[in-house]
Design an enzyme around this catalytic site. Sequence first.
Site, PDB file in Angstrom:
ATOM      1  N   SER A 176       0.856  -1.062  -0.053  1.00 44.77           N
ATOM      2  CA  SER A 176       0.165  -0.144   0.048  1.00 44.77           C
ATOM      3  C   SER A 176       0.761   1.341   0.205  1.00 44.77           C
ATOM      4  O   SER A 176       1.612   1.429   0.739  1.00 44.77           O
ATOM      5  CB  SER A 176      -0.801   0.105   1.092  1.00 44.77           C
ATOM      6  OG  SER A 176      -1.646  -0.843   1.308  1.00 44.77           O
ATOM      7  N   HIS A 178      -3.656   0.670  -4.247  1.00 42.31           N
ATOM      8  CA  HIS A 178      -3.107  -0.596  -5.250  1.00 42.31           C
ATOM      9  C   HIS A 178      -3.424  -0.182  -6.567  1.00 42.31           C
ATOM     10  O   HIS A 178      -4.788  -0.090  -7.011  1.00 42.31           O
ATOM     11  CB  HIS A 178      -3.643  -1.703  -4.616  1.00 42.31           C
ATOM     12  CG  HIS A 178      -3.000  -2.155  -3.428  1.00 42.31           C
ATOM     13  ND1 HIS A 178      -1.931  -3.034  -3.314  1.00 42.31           N
ATOM     14  CD2 HIS A 178      -3.043  -1.948  -2.218  1.00 42.31           C
ATOM     15  CE1 HIS A 178      -1.402  -3.305  -2.144  1.00 42.31           C
ATOM     16  NE2 HIS A 178      -2.264  -2.476  -1.603  1.00 42.31           N
ATOM     17  N   HIS A 211      -5.575  -9.173  -1.821  1.00 41.55           N
ATOM     18  CA  HIS A 211      -5.774  -9.411  -0.263  1.00 41.55           C
ATOM     19  C   HIS A 211      -6.826 -10.310   0.101  1.00 41.55           C
ATOM     20  O   HIS A 211      -8.129 -10.384  -0.444  1.00 41.55           O
ATOM     21  CB  HIS A 211      -5.824  -8.058   0.674  1.00 41.55           C
ATOM     22  CG  HIS A 211      -5.072  -7.249   0.253  1.00 41.55           C
ATOM     23  ND1 HIS A 211      -5.049  -6.123  -0.604  1.00 41.55           N
ATOM     24  CD2 HIS A 211      -3.734  -6.759   1.020  1.00 41.55           C
ATOM     25  CE1 HIS A 211      -4.055  -5.434  -0.657  1.00 41.55           C
ATOM     26  NE2 HIS A 211      -3.204  -5.646   0.286  1.00 41.55           N
ATOM     27  N   TYR A 248      -8.705 -10.064   2.835  1.00 35.64           N
ATOM     28  CA  TYR A 248      -9.810  -9.480   3.633  1.00 35.64           C
ATOM     29  C   TYR A 248     -10.688  -9.382   2.205  1.00 35.64           C
ATOM     30  O   TYR A 248     -11.649  -8.636   2.617  1.00 35.64           O
ATOM     31  CB  TYR A 248      -9.113  -8.206   3.978  1.00 35.64           C
ATOM     32  CG  TYR A 248      -8.349  -7.291   3.716  1.00 35.64           C
ATOM     33  CD1 TYR A 248      -8.983  -6.351   2.804  1.00 35.64           C
ATOM     34  CD2 TYR A 248      -6.981  -6.878   3.925  1.00 35.64           C
ATOM     35  CE1 TYR A 248      -8.229  -5.433   2.112  1.00 35.64           C
ATOM     36  CE2 TYR A 248      -6.376  -5.847   3.252  1.00 35.64           C
ATOM     37  CZ  TYR A 248      -6.945  -5.317   2.295  1.00 35.64           C
ATOM     38  OH  TYR A 248      -6.197  -4.058   1.799  1.00 35.64           O
ATOM     39  N   GLU A 249     -10.407  -8.926   0.990  1.00 36.05           N
ATOM     40  CA  GLU A 249     -11.144  -8.348  -0.283  1.00 36.05           C
ATOM     41  C   GLU A 249     -12.131  -9.550  -0.567  1.00 36.05           C
ATOM     42  O   GLU A 249     -12.977  -9.700  -1.445  1.00 36.05           O
ATOM     43  CB  GLU A 249     -10.255  -8.209  -1.247  1.00 36.05           C
ATOM     44  CG  GLU A 249      -9.525  -6.916  -1.210  1.00 36.05           C
ATOM     45  CD  GLU A 249      -8.485  -6.668  -2.209  1.00 36.05           C
ATOM     46  OE1 GLU A 249      -9.025  -6.164  -3.287  1.00 36.05           O
ATOM     47  OE2 GLU A 249      -7.302  -6.886  -2.258  1.00 36.05           O
ATOM     48  N   ALA A 300       2.801  -2.639   3.954  1.00 36.15           N
ATOM     49  CA  ALA A 300       2.604  -1.376   5.008  1.00 36.15           C
ATOM     50  C   ALA A 300       2.510  -2.256   6.424  1.00 36.15           C
ATOM     51  O   ALA A 300       1.736  -3.467   6.105  1.00 36.15           O
ATOM     52  CB  ALA A 300       1.576  -0.553   4.736  1.00 36.15           C
ATOM     53  N   MET A 307      -1.620  -7.286   6.626  1.00 36.34           N
ATOM     54  CA  MET A 307      -2.701  -8.143   6.301  1.00 36.34           C
ATOM     55  C   MET A 307      -2.424  -8.673   4.902  1.00 36.34           C
ATOM     56  O   MET A 307      -3.186  -9.020   4.202  1.00 36.34           O
ATOM     57  CB  MET A 307      -4.048  -7.073   6.386  1.00 36.34           C
ATOM     58  CG  MET A 307      -4.308  -6.611   7.446  1.00 36.34           C
ATOM     59  SD  MET A 307      -5.745  -5.542   7.073  1.00 36.34           S
ATOM     60  CE  MET A 307      -5.791  -4.549   8.698  1.00 36.34           C
ATOM     61  N   SER A 308      -1.032  -8.970   4.791  1.00 30.80           N
ATOM     62  CA  SER A 308      -0.665  -9.364   3.338  1.00 30.80           C
ATOM     63  C   SER A 308       0.622 -10.394   3.387  1.00 30.80           C
ATOM     64  O   SER A 308       1.029 -10.822   4.209  1.00 30.80           O
ATOM     65  CB  SER A 308      -0.485  -8.366   2.326  1.00 30.80           C
ATOM     66  OG  SER A 308       0.584  -7.558   2.838  1.00 30.80           O
ATOM     67  N   ASN A 365       2.718   2.906  11.254  1.00 28.29           N
ATOM     68  CA  ASN A 365       1.981   3.446  12.584  1.00 28.29           C
ATOM     69  C   ASN A 365       2.213   2.546  13.590  1.00 28.29           C
ATOM     70  O   ASN A 365       2.884   1.318  13.504  1.00 28.29           O
ATOM     71  CB  ASN A 365       0.185   3.217  12.330  1.00 28.29           C
ATOM     72  CG  ASN A 365       0.101   1.892  11.805  1.00 28.29           C
ATOM     73  OD1 ASN A 365       0.156   1.594  10.638  1.00 28.29           O
ATOM     74  ND2 ASN A 365      -0.266   1.354  12.858  1.00 28.29           N
ATOM     75  N   HIS A 402      -6.547   4.189   7.337  1.00 23.52           N
ATOM     76  CA  HIS A 402      -5.989   3.625   6.141  1.00 23.52           C
ATOM     77  C   HIS A 402      -5.068   4.876   5.436  1.00 23.52           C
ATOM     78  O   HIS A 402      -4.087   4.847   5.064  1.00 23.52           O
ATOM     79  CB  HIS A 402      -6.776   3.069   5.211  1.00 23.52           C
ATOM     80  CG  HIS A 402      -6.009   2.437   4.002  1.00 23.52           C
ATOM     81  ND1 HIS A 402      -5.058   1.403   4.137  1.00 23.52           N
ATOM     82  CD2 HIS A 402      -6.201   2.427   2.535  1.00 23.52           C
ATOM     83  CE1 HIS A 402      -4.724   0.912   3.226  1.00 23.52           C
ATOM     84  NE2 HIS A 402      -5.262   1.643   2.069  1.00 23.52           N
TER      85      HIS A 402
HETATM   86  N1  HPA Z   1      -2.245  -3.410  11.474  1.00 24.48           N
HETATM   87  C1  HPA Z   1      -2.567  -4.258  10.313  1.00 24.48           C
HETATM   88  N2  HPA Z   1      -2.021  -3.936   9.362  1.00 24.48           N
HETATM   89  C2  HPA Z   1      -1.427  -2.523   8.842  1.00 24.48           C
HETATM   90  C3  HPA Z   1      -1.378  -1.920  10.228  1.00 24.48           C
HETATM   91  C4  HPA Z   1      -1.792  -2.298  11.376  1.00 24.48           C
HETATM   92  O1  HPA Z   1      -1.680  -1.409  12.374  1.00 24.48           O
HETATM   93  N3  HPA Z   1      -0.700  -0.656   9.554  1.00 24.48           N
HETATM   94  C5  HPA Z   1      -0.242  -1.046   8.198  1.00 24.48           C
HETATM   95  N4  HPA Z   1      -1.016  -2.198   7.865  1.00 24.48           N
END
Ligand code: HPA
Length: 278
Positions: A37, A68, A90, A92-93, A120, A217-218, A241, A253
Amino acid sequence: MKGREPGAGSSLVGAAADAVARRIGSIKPQVAIVLGSGLGDVAEQVRNAVRVPYADIPGFPQPGAPGHKGELVAGTLQGVPVLVQSGRFHLYEGHPAAVAALPVRVFARLGVHTLVVTNAAGGIRRTFRPPTLMLMADHLNLMFRNPLEGAVAEGEQRFPDMSDPYDRALRVLARDFAGHAKIVLEEGVYAAVLGPSFETPAEIRMLERLGADAVGMSTVPEVIAARARGIRCLGCSSITNVAAGLSAAPLSHEEVLAAGRQVADQLATLIGGVVARL
Ligand code: HPA
Protein backbone atom coordinates in the site's frame (compact mmCIF):
# COMPACT_ATOMS: atom_id res chain seq x y z
CA MET A 1 -14.60 -24.97 -2.65
CA LYS A 2 -15.56 -22.21 -5.08
CA GLY A 3 -12.65 -19.92 -5.78
CA ARG A 4 -9.83 -22.20 -4.69
CA GLU A 5 -9.12 -23.76 -8.06
CA PRO A 6 -8.51 -20.51 -9.96
CA GLY A 7 -5.27 -19.85 -8.08
CA ALA A 8 -3.92 -23.34 -7.93
CA GLY A 9 -4.98 -24.63 -11.34
CA SER A 10 -1.82 -25.06 -13.38
CA SER A 11 -3.70 -24.36 -16.62
CA LEU A 12 -4.69 -20.94 -15.31
CA VAL A 13 -1.12 -20.23 -14.16
CA GLY A 14 0.06 -21.25 -17.63
CA ALA A 15 -2.54 -19.12 -19.41
CA ALA A 16 -1.68 -16.08 -17.26
CA ALA A 17 2.07 -16.62 -17.77
CA ASP A 18 1.58 -16.96 -21.54
CA ALA A 19 -0.46 -13.73 -21.64
CA VAL A 20 2.24 -11.84 -19.72
CA ALA A 21 5.08 -13.38 -21.77
CA ARG A 22 3.40 -12.32 -25.02
CA ARG A 23 3.15 -8.73 -23.78
CA ILE A 24 6.65 -8.37 -22.34
CA GLY A 25 8.33 -9.92 -25.38
CA SER A 26 12.08 -10.23 -25.00
CA ILE A 27 12.19 -9.22 -21.30
CA LYS A 28 13.01 -12.30 -19.20
CA PRO A 29 12.39 -11.19 -15.61
CA GLN A 30 14.73 -12.61 -12.96
CA VAL A 31 13.40 -10.67 -10.01
CA ALA A 32 9.79 -9.88 -9.12
CA ILE A 33 8.88 -7.06 -6.76
CA VAL A 34 5.49 -6.89 -5.03
CA LEU A 35 4.49 -3.40 -3.96
CA GLY A 36 2.51 -2.77 -0.78
CA SER A 37 0.00 0.00 0.00
CA GLY A 38 1.33 3.42 -1.02
CA LEU A 39 4.76 2.02 -1.96
CA GLY A 40 4.61 2.63 -5.70
CA ASP A 41 7.95 4.44 -6.17
CA VAL A 42 9.85 1.39 -7.37
CA ALA A 43 7.57 1.02 -10.39
CA GLU A 44 8.56 4.54 -11.48
CA GLN A 45 12.23 3.54 -11.59
CA VAL A 46 11.77 0.69 -14.04
CA ARG A 47 13.46 1.48 -17.37
CA ASN A 48 11.92 0.64 -20.76
CA ALA A 49 8.74 -0.22 -18.88
CA VAL A 50 6.08 -2.40 -20.45
CA ARG A 51 2.82 -2.23 -18.52
CA VAL A 52 0.39 -5.13 -18.49
CA PRO A 53 -3.01 -4.28 -16.94
CA TYR A 54 -4.57 -7.04 -14.85
CA ALA A 55 -7.62 -6.90 -17.13
CA ASP A 56 -5.42 -8.50 -19.81
CA ILE A 57 -4.20 -11.38 -17.59
CA PRO A 58 -6.45 -14.45 -17.18
CA GLY A 59 -7.41 -15.05 -13.55
CA PHE A 60 -6.15 -11.69 -12.23
CA PRO A 61 -8.96 -9.79 -10.47
CA GLN A 62 -9.01 -6.00 -10.25
CA PRO A 63 -7.35 -4.91 -6.97
CA GLY A 64 -9.86 -3.35 -4.60
CA ALA A 65 -7.65 -1.82 -1.89
CA PRO A 66 -7.04 1.94 -2.11
CA GLY A 67 -3.39 2.69 -2.99
CA HIS A 68 -3.10 -0.41 -5.19
CA LYS A 69 -2.93 -0.10 -8.97
CA GLY A 70 -3.71 -3.10 -11.13
CA GLU A 71 -0.77 -3.75 -13.42
CA LEU A 72 2.48 -5.61 -13.85
CA VAL A 73 5.41 -3.46 -14.95
CA ALA A 74 8.22 -5.26 -16.77
CA GLY A 75 11.58 -3.69 -17.63
CA THR A 76 14.98 -3.25 -16.04
CA LEU A 77 15.98 -1.97 -12.64
CA GLN A 78 19.71 -1.32 -12.24
CA GLY A 79 20.17 -3.28 -15.45
CA VAL A 80 18.41 -6.36 -14.06
CA PRO A 81 15.24 -7.61 -15.83
CA VAL A 82 12.39 -7.25 -13.32
CA LEU A 83 8.65 -7.59 -13.06
CA VAL A 84 6.90 -5.26 -10.61
CA GLN A 85 3.48 -6.19 -9.26
CA SER A 86 1.61 -2.97 -8.61
CA GLY A 87 -1.54 -3.98 -6.79
CA ARG A 88 -1.92 -7.16 -4.78
CA PHE A 89 -4.86 -9.38 -3.90
CA HIS A 90 -5.71 -9.45 -0.22
CA LEU A 91 -7.56 -12.17 1.64
CA TYR A 92 -9.67 -9.49 3.32
CA GLU A 93 -11.10 -8.61 -0.10
CA GLY A 94 -12.55 -12.11 -0.10
CA HIS A 95 -9.89 -13.68 -2.30
CA PRO A 96 -8.76 -17.23 -1.56
CA ALA A 97 -5.08 -17.48 -0.57
CA ALA A 98 -4.42 -19.18 -3.92
CA VAL A 99 -5.56 -16.04 -5.75
CA ALA A 100 -3.30 -13.88 -3.55
CA ALA A 101 -0.46 -16.20 -4.59
CA LEU A 102 -1.40 -16.50 -8.29
CA PRO A 103 0.98 -13.73 -9.44
CA VAL A 104 3.91 -15.46 -7.70
CA ARG A 105 3.12 -18.73 -9.45
CA VAL A 106 3.03 -16.81 -12.72
CA PHE A 107 6.40 -15.19 -11.92
CA ALA A 108 7.87 -18.64 -11.28
CA ARG A 109 6.62 -19.82 -14.69
CA LEU A 110 8.31 -16.82 -16.27
CA GLY A 111 11.66 -17.78 -14.72
CA VAL A 112 11.81 -15.43 -11.73
CA HIS A 113 14.27 -16.72 -9.08
CA THR A 114 14.07 -13.92 -6.49
CA LEU A 115 10.99 -12.29 -4.98
CA VAL A 116 11.05 -8.97 -3.15
CA VAL A 117 7.87 -8.42 -1.14
CA THR A 118 6.89 -5.15 0.51
CA ASN A 119 3.98 -4.18 2.70
CA ALA A 120 2.66 -1.60 5.11
CA ALA A 121 2.57 -2.79 8.71
CA GLY A 122 1.81 -1.62 12.22
CA GLY A 123 4.78 -1.48 14.57
CA ILE A 124 4.52 -3.65 17.67
CA ARG A 125 8.11 -3.52 18.92
CA ARG A 126 8.11 -0.62 21.36
CA THR A 127 11.31 0.94 20.05
CA PHE A 128 10.01 1.32 16.47
CA ARG A 129 9.50 4.95 15.45
CA PRO A 130 7.23 5.09 12.37
CA PRO A 131 7.56 5.75 9.55
CA THR A 132 10.51 3.38 9.31
CA LEU A 133 11.53 0.26 7.39
CA MET A 134 11.74 -3.28 8.80
CA LEU A 135 13.41 -6.18 7.09
CA MET A 136 11.29 -9.29 7.54
CA ALA A 137 13.34 -11.89 9.40
CA ASP A 138 10.47 -14.38 9.70
CA HIS A 139 6.69 -14.45 9.87
CA LEU A 140 3.75 -15.78 11.84
CA ASN A 141 0.90 -16.98 9.61
CA LEU A 142 -2.12 -15.96 11.66
CA MET A 143 -4.34 -15.75 8.58
CA PHE A 144 -5.03 -19.46 9.04
CA ARG A 145 -5.14 -19.79 5.26
CA ASN A 146 -2.55 -21.33 2.98
CA PRO A 147 -2.21 -20.98 -0.82
CA LEU A 148 -0.96 -24.58 -1.08
CA GLU A 149 -4.20 -26.01 0.28
CA GLY A 150 -5.81 -28.49 -2.13
CA ALA A 151 -4.20 -30.47 -4.92
CA VAL A 152 -0.42 -30.18 -5.21
CA ALA A 153 0.28 -27.70 -8.02
CA GLU A 154 2.70 -28.62 -10.78
CA GLY A 155 6.30 -27.91 -9.77
CA GLU A 156 5.49 -27.71 -6.04
CA GLN A 157 5.91 -30.06 -3.11
CA ARG A 158 3.22 -31.19 -0.67
CA PHE A 159 5.20 -30.12 2.40
CA PRO A 160 7.69 -27.38 1.48
CA ASP A 161 10.35 -26.40 3.99
CA MET A 162 9.72 -23.01 5.61
CA SER A 163 12.79 -22.85 7.86
CA ASP A 164 14.36 -20.05 5.81
CA PRO A 165 11.42 -18.03 4.45
CA TYR A 166 13.42 -14.80 4.07
CA ASP A 167 16.80 -15.59 2.56
CA ARG A 168 19.71 -14.97 4.94
CA ALA A 169 22.16 -13.90 2.26
CA LEU A 170 19.66 -11.41 0.83
CA ARG A 171 19.09 -9.97 4.29
CA VAL A 172 22.84 -9.50 4.80
CA LEU A 173 22.98 -7.75 1.43
CA ALA A 174 20.05 -5.49 2.35
CA ARG A 175 21.54 -4.60 5.76
CA ASP A 176 24.95 -3.84 4.23
CA PHE A 177 23.45 -1.63 1.55
CA ALA A 178 21.17 0.16 4.06
CA GLY A 179 24.22 0.88 6.23
CA HIS A 180 26.11 2.43 3.31
CA ALA A 181 23.08 4.40 2.12
CA LYS A 182 22.34 5.60 5.69
CA ILE A 183 18.85 4.08 5.61
CA VAL A 184 17.55 3.08 9.04
CA LEU A 185 16.57 -0.57 8.68
CA GLU A 186 15.04 -2.47 11.57
CA GLU A 187 14.61 -6.24 11.41
CA GLY A 188 11.88 -8.36 12.94
CA VAL A 189 9.03 -10.85 12.76
CA TYR A 190 5.90 -9.97 10.74
CA ALA A 191 2.55 -11.33 11.91
CA ALA A 192 0.03 -11.71 9.09
CA VAL A 193 -3.61 -11.41 10.07
CA LEU A 194 -6.73 -11.60 7.93
CA GLY A 195 -8.04 -8.06 8.58
CA PRO A 196 -9.62 -5.87 7.34
CA SER A 197 -10.38 -4.38 10.76
CA PHE A 198 -7.27 -3.17 12.53
CA GLU A 199 -6.36 -5.06 15.69
CA THR A 200 -7.63 -4.38 19.18
CA PRO A 201 -5.14 -3.39 21.90
CA ALA A 202 -5.60 -6.86 23.47
CA GLU A 203 -4.79 -8.52 20.14
CA ILE A 204 -1.62 -6.42 19.83
CA ARG A 205 -0.53 -7.45 23.35
CA MET A 206 -1.17 -11.07 22.32
CA LEU A 207 0.87 -10.67 19.12
CA GLU A 208 3.69 -9.07 21.12
CA ARG A 209 3.79 -12.10 23.42
CA LEU A 210 3.78 -14.42 20.41
CA GLY A 211 6.98 -12.77 19.20
CA ALA A 212 5.65 -10.39 16.54
CA ASP A 213 7.43 -7.10 15.90
CA ALA A 214 4.98 -5.88 13.26
CA VAL A 215 1.49 -6.76 12.01
CA GLY A 216 -0.06 -6.58 8.56
CA MET A 217 -2.66 -8.13 6.28
CA SER A 218 -0.68 -9.47 3.33
CA THR A 219 2.56 -10.98 2.01
CA VAL A 220 2.56 -14.37 3.72
CA PRO A 221 0.50 -16.20 1.05
CA GLU A 222 2.92 -14.94 -1.62
CA VAL A 223 5.99 -15.99 0.34
CA ILE A 224 4.61 -19.47 1.02
CA ALA A 225 3.92 -19.98 -2.70
CA ALA A 226 7.36 -18.64 -3.59
CA ARG A 227 9.13 -21.01 -1.18
CA ALA A 228 7.09 -23.92 -2.54
CA ARG A 229 8.59 -23.09 -5.97
CA GLY A 230 12.13 -22.64 -4.61
CA ILE A 231 12.09 -18.86 -5.15
CA ARG A 232 14.19 -16.98 -2.59
CA CYS A 233 12.48 -14.09 -0.83
CA LEU A 234 13.40 -10.75 0.62
CA GLY A 235 10.69 -8.95 2.60
CA CYS A 236 10.53 -5.38 3.76
CA SER A 237 7.75 -3.79 5.81
CA SER A 238 7.11 -0.11 5.89
CA ILE A 239 6.15 0.47 9.51
CA THR A 240 3.54 3.14 8.96
CA ASN A 241 2.02 3.44 12.42
CA VAL A 242 2.32 2.33 16.00
CA ALA A 243 0.02 -0.69 16.46
CA ALA A 244 -3.34 -0.32 18.19
CA GLY A 245 -3.26 0.54 21.87
CA LEU A 246 0.46 1.41 21.88
CA SER A 247 -0.39 5.07 21.26
CA ALA A 248 -3.52 7.08 21.95
CA ALA A 249 -4.16 7.75 18.23
CA PRO A 250 -6.87 5.81 16.35
CA LEU A 251 -5.68 4.05 13.16
CA SER A 252 -6.73 4.92 9.64
CA HIS A 253 -5.80 3.70 6.17
CA GLU A 254 -5.12 7.33 5.15
CA GLU A 255 -2.44 7.52 7.87
CA VAL A 256 -0.96 4.26 6.59
CA LEU A 257 -0.81 5.57 3.00
CA ALA A 258 0.65 8.95 4.04
CA ALA A 259 3.37 7.36 6.20
CA GLY A 260 4.10 4.84 3.45
CA ARG A 261 4.73 7.70 1.04
CA GLN A 262 7.30 9.18 3.44
CA VAL A 263 9.51 6.08 3.32
CA ALA A 264 8.64 4.97 -0.22
CA ASP A 265 11.73 6.64 -1.71
CA GLN A 266 14.01 4.97 0.87
CA LEU A 267 12.38 1.66 0.12
CA ALA A 268 12.88 2.20 -3.60
CA THR A 269 16.57 3.05 -2.98
CA LEU A 270 16.97 -0.07 -0.83
CA ILE A 271 15.36 -2.36 -3.41
CA GLY A 272 17.41 -0.81 -6.23
CA GLY A 273 20.59 -1.29 -4.17
CA VAL A 274 19.81 -4.92 -3.46
CA VAL A 275 18.81 -5.72 -7.05
CA ALA A 276 22.04 -4.12 -8.35
CA ARG A 277 24.07 -6.42 -6.09
CA LEU A 278 22.31 -9.73 -6.78
N1 HPA B 1 -2.35 -3.42 11.48
C1 HPA B 1 -2.53 -4.24 10.41
N2 HPA B 1 -2.16 -3.93 9.19
C2 HPA B 1 -1.55 -2.74 9.01
C3 HPA B 1 -1.32 -1.85 10.07
C4 HPA B 1 -1.75 -2.21 11.37
O1 HPA B 1 -1.56 -1.48 12.35
N3 HPA B 1 -0.69 -0.76 9.54
C5 HPA B 1 -0.55 -1.00 8.21
N4 HPA B 1 -1.06 -2.20 7.88
